[in-house]
Design a protein around this motif. Structure first.
Motif, PDB file in Angstrom:
ATOM      1  N   HIS A 113       0.823  -1.221   0.000  1.00 22.15           N
ATOM      2  CA  HIS A 113       0.000   0.000   0.000  1.00 22.15           C
ATOM      3  C   HIS A 113       0.854   1.267   0.000  1.00 22.15           C
ATOM      4  O   HIS A 113       0.485   2.279   0.597  1.00 22.15           O
ATOM      5  CB  HIS A 113      -0.954   0.001   1.198  1.00 22.15           C
ATOM      6  CG  HIS A 113      -2.046  -1.025   1.108  1.00 22.15           C
ATOM      7  ND1 HIS A 113      -3.341  -0.712   0.762  1.00 22.15           N
ATOM      8  CD2 HIS A 113      -2.023  -2.368   1.304  1.00 22.15           C
ATOM      9  CE1 HIS A 113      -4.077  -1.816   0.769  1.00 22.15           C
ATOM     10  NE2 HIS A 113      -3.289  -2.839   1.084  1.00 22.15           N
ATOM     11  N   ILE A 118      -4.367   5.766  -4.614  1.00 19.62           N
ATOM     12  CA  ILE A 118      -5.570   5.385  -3.888  1.00 19.62           C
ATOM     13  C   ILE A 118      -6.849   5.599  -4.696  1.00 19.62           C
ATOM     14  O   ILE A 118      -7.910   5.111  -4.316  1.00 19.62           O
ATOM     15  CB  ILE A 118      -5.661   6.158  -2.565  1.00 19.62           C
ATOM     16  CG1 ILE A 118      -5.554   7.665  -2.835  1.00 19.62           C
ATOM     17  CG2 ILE A 118      -4.579   5.674  -1.610  1.00 19.62           C
ATOM     18  CD1 ILE A 118      -5.767   8.525  -1.610  1.00 19.62           C
ATOM     19  N   CYS A 154      -4.266   3.102   2.965  1.00 20.19           N
ATOM     20  CA  CYS A 154      -5.131   2.032   2.482  1.00 20.19           C
ATOM     21  C   CYS A 154      -5.657   2.328   1.079  1.00 20.19           C
ATOM     22  O   CYS A 154      -6.385   3.290   0.873  1.00 20.19           O
ATOM     23  CB  CYS A 154      -6.295   1.851   3.451  1.00 20.19           C
ATOM     24  SG  CYS A 154      -7.443   0.549   2.956  1.00 20.19           S
ATOM     25  N   HIS A 155      -5.293   1.477   0.114  1.00 21.74           N
ATOM     26  CA  HIS A 155      -5.794   1.580  -1.259  1.00 21.74           C
ATOM     27  C   HIS A 155      -7.103   0.786  -1.326  1.00 21.74           C
ATOM     28  O   HIS A 155      -7.201  -0.277  -1.938  1.00 21.74           O
ATOM     29  CB  HIS A 155      -4.763   1.012  -2.236  1.00 21.74           C
ATOM     30  CG  HIS A 155      -3.535   1.865  -2.410  1.00 21.74           C
ATOM     31  ND1 HIS A 155      -2.765   2.291  -1.355  1.00 21.74           N
ATOM     32  CD2 HIS A 155      -2.950   2.369  -3.529  1.00 21.74           C
ATOM     33  CE1 HIS A 155      -1.752   3.017  -1.819  1.00 21.74           C
ATOM     34  NE2 HIS A 155      -1.843   3.082  -3.133  1.00 21.74           N
ATOM     35  N   ALA A 233      -9.937   7.905  -1.739  1.00 23.97           N
ATOM     36  CA  ALA A 233      -9.731   6.460  -1.615  1.00 23.97           C
ATOM     37  C   ALA A 233     -11.037   5.686  -1.596  1.00 23.97           C
ATOM     38  O   ALA A 233     -11.114   4.562  -2.097  1.00 23.97           O
ATOM     39  CB  ALA A 233      -8.936   6.147  -0.355  1.00 23.97           C
ATOM     40  N   ASP A 305      -1.521   5.632   8.844  1.00 23.67           N
ATOM     41  CA  ASP A 305      -2.105   5.405   7.521  1.00 23.67           C
ATOM     42  C   ASP A 305      -2.642   6.742   7.016  1.00 23.67           C
ATOM     43  O   ASP A 305      -3.505   7.368   7.643  1.00 23.67           O
ATOM     44  CB  ASP A 305      -3.236   4.370   7.657  1.00 23.67           C
ATOM     45  CG  ASP A 305      -3.894   4.002   6.346  1.00 23.67           C
ATOM     46  OD1 ASP A 305      -4.278   4.920   5.587  1.00 23.67           O
ATOM     47  OD2 ASP A 305      -4.086   2.797   6.092  1.00 23.67           O
ATOM     48  N   VAL A 307      -4.601   7.516   4.685  1.00 24.02           N
ATOM     49  CA  VAL A 307      -6.007   7.531   4.264  1.00 24.02           C
ATOM     50  C   VAL A 307      -6.945   7.455   5.467  1.00 24.02           C
ATOM     51  O   VAL A 307      -7.814   8.296   5.649  1.00 24.02           O
ATOM     52  CB  VAL A 307      -6.290   6.374   3.283  1.00 24.02           C
ATOM     53  CG1 VAL A 307      -7.788   6.247   3.011  1.00 24.02           C
ATOM     54  CG2 VAL A 307      -5.532   6.602   1.981  1.00 24.02           C
TER      55      VAL A 307
END
Length: 386
Positions: A113, A118, A154-155, A233, A305, A307
């Protein structure tokens, strides 16, 4: 008036406390609770429980990001075979990926990731979200949202399409085809990347859960702007904003099974897949060798993270389940939760494979809070059963 909810199913000797914990969870939930719990230890099913009106052990649920576990089990098999090499540049397999400064990114970094891809500036349509190749084509031209390899996030809706395009370029096959051929069909797993029309009657539609006042206050404190990394995302910024809670309810998504979020499974299917990954099953050797499990379970991205703005940990394609969710699990546990409260993982040190589904979304997303109690009971019983 509160409706009494009956727990159905079986547990092996020594796992009675797990049934009691599941019953306590059900009693403490809303009166429309639906869920399933399944556990294997060293390839033997030891827990198979379900509760809720109209629910059976083979009922099927959208499992959202838990789909990523299936997709990246395929990737792990291909690395184990020598078909993919983790430290090769993505462009070795997918030359078009080099656009906009992405040419140095390795497959290892992509799986952890760290690509910064994203989403896209303009967002995706529902039809594109159902089509991994369409997502990959859009992302090949996209400028990353952070310098590749320098951070992680986080994708959520796209990682399966990114790794899936590498797989397709290397093998000529899609993730869905390889998963069906090498994993789902040989073990008869009720975990589908592409749900056949004939299995539709067993699908239980996802339902929202409204947050409590305290939870809403927490939500109100989170960044919600239309162009935040989280909005991009989760595809909330485009002309067709994604309603995540409704995504699994779309037949288009279920029929195709996009590799980031489109899986449909029972708890039996989730746990059975992870059991097959690490344990002998039905006379078959584990799908993954110990070195492969260790490689994919080793933490590659840990910390903030970008996102979710939470502490998160990723191995290669899988969440680092012990660090992110359940710290009492063995080091190197691999798995993936789902936005609606689903949890699934393998703890190779304990020989444990776990699957939990629920129909109604749990706040705030990811593994539902009751998994802490359930996984704890399961882990204690598994260690005592040695």
């Amino acid at each position: 008036m509160t409706r009494e909810i009956t727990v159905h199913g079986t547990v092996a000797d020594g796992f009675e406390a797990v049934r009691e914990e599941f019953a306590a969870v059900v009693t403490g939930e809303r009166d429309d609770y639906e869920g399933q719990l399944c556990v294997y230890v060293h390839g033997r099913r030891v827990v198979d429980l379900w509760a809720g009106e109209g629910v059976a052990g083979d009922s099927l649920y959208g499992v959202y990001a838990a789909t990523k576990g299936a997709a990246h089990l395929v990737a792990a098999l291909l690395v184990q075979d020598g078909t993919l090499e983790l430290d090769r540049k993505v462009t070795y397999y997918w030359p078009e990926f080099a656009a906009e400064g992405k040419g140095a990114l390795t497959l290892r970094e992509l799986l952890s990731h760290r690509a910064g891809l994203i989403g896209t500036d303009g967002g995706f349509t529902l039809a594109e979200l159902a089509d991994d190749r369409a997502i990959a084509e859009r992302l090949a031209d996209q400028r990353p949202f952070w310098r590749p390899g320098t951070a992680f996030g986080c994708h959520a809706l796209v990682i399966g399409a990114l790794s899936g395009e590498v797989i397709r370029r290397a093998t000529g096959r899609t993730v869905q085809e390889l998963y069906q051929e090498r994993i789902r069909a040989p073990y008869g797993l009720d975990f589908h990347l592409g749900l056949p029309a004939g299995r539709e009657p067993g699908f239980r539609s996802a339902q929202p859960m409204l947050p409590t006042a305290a939870q809403q206050a927490l939500l109100d404190g989170q960044p919600t702007g239309p162009h935040t990394l989280a909005a991009i995302a989760f595809n909330r910024h485009g002309v067709e904003p994604t309603d995540l809670e409704d995504l699994a309810n779309q037949r288009l998504i279920r029929a195709v099974g996009p590799a980031s979020v489109g899986g449909v499974a029972s708890a039996r299917g989730l746990a059975g897949m992870y059991a097959a990954a690490i344990s002998e099953m039905d006379g078959k050797a584990p799908l993954l060798k110990e070195d492969t499990v260790a490689e994919f379970g080793q933490i590659h991205s840990v910390g903030h993270d970008l996102v979710t703005r939470l502490h998160r940990s990723f191995g290669l394609g899988f969440q680092a389940t012990a660090d992110t969710w359940h710290p009492f699990l063995g080091a190197g546990a691999i798995g993936h939760s789902g936005a609606n409260g689903v949890q699934s993982f393998a703890d190779p040190r304990a020989g444990l494979a776990y699957g939990y589904t629920r129909r109604r979304f749990a706040f705030p997303g990811g593994a539902a809070p009751e998994n802490d109690r359930l996984v704890g009971a399961v882990h204690r019983a598994a260690l005592s059963a040695r």
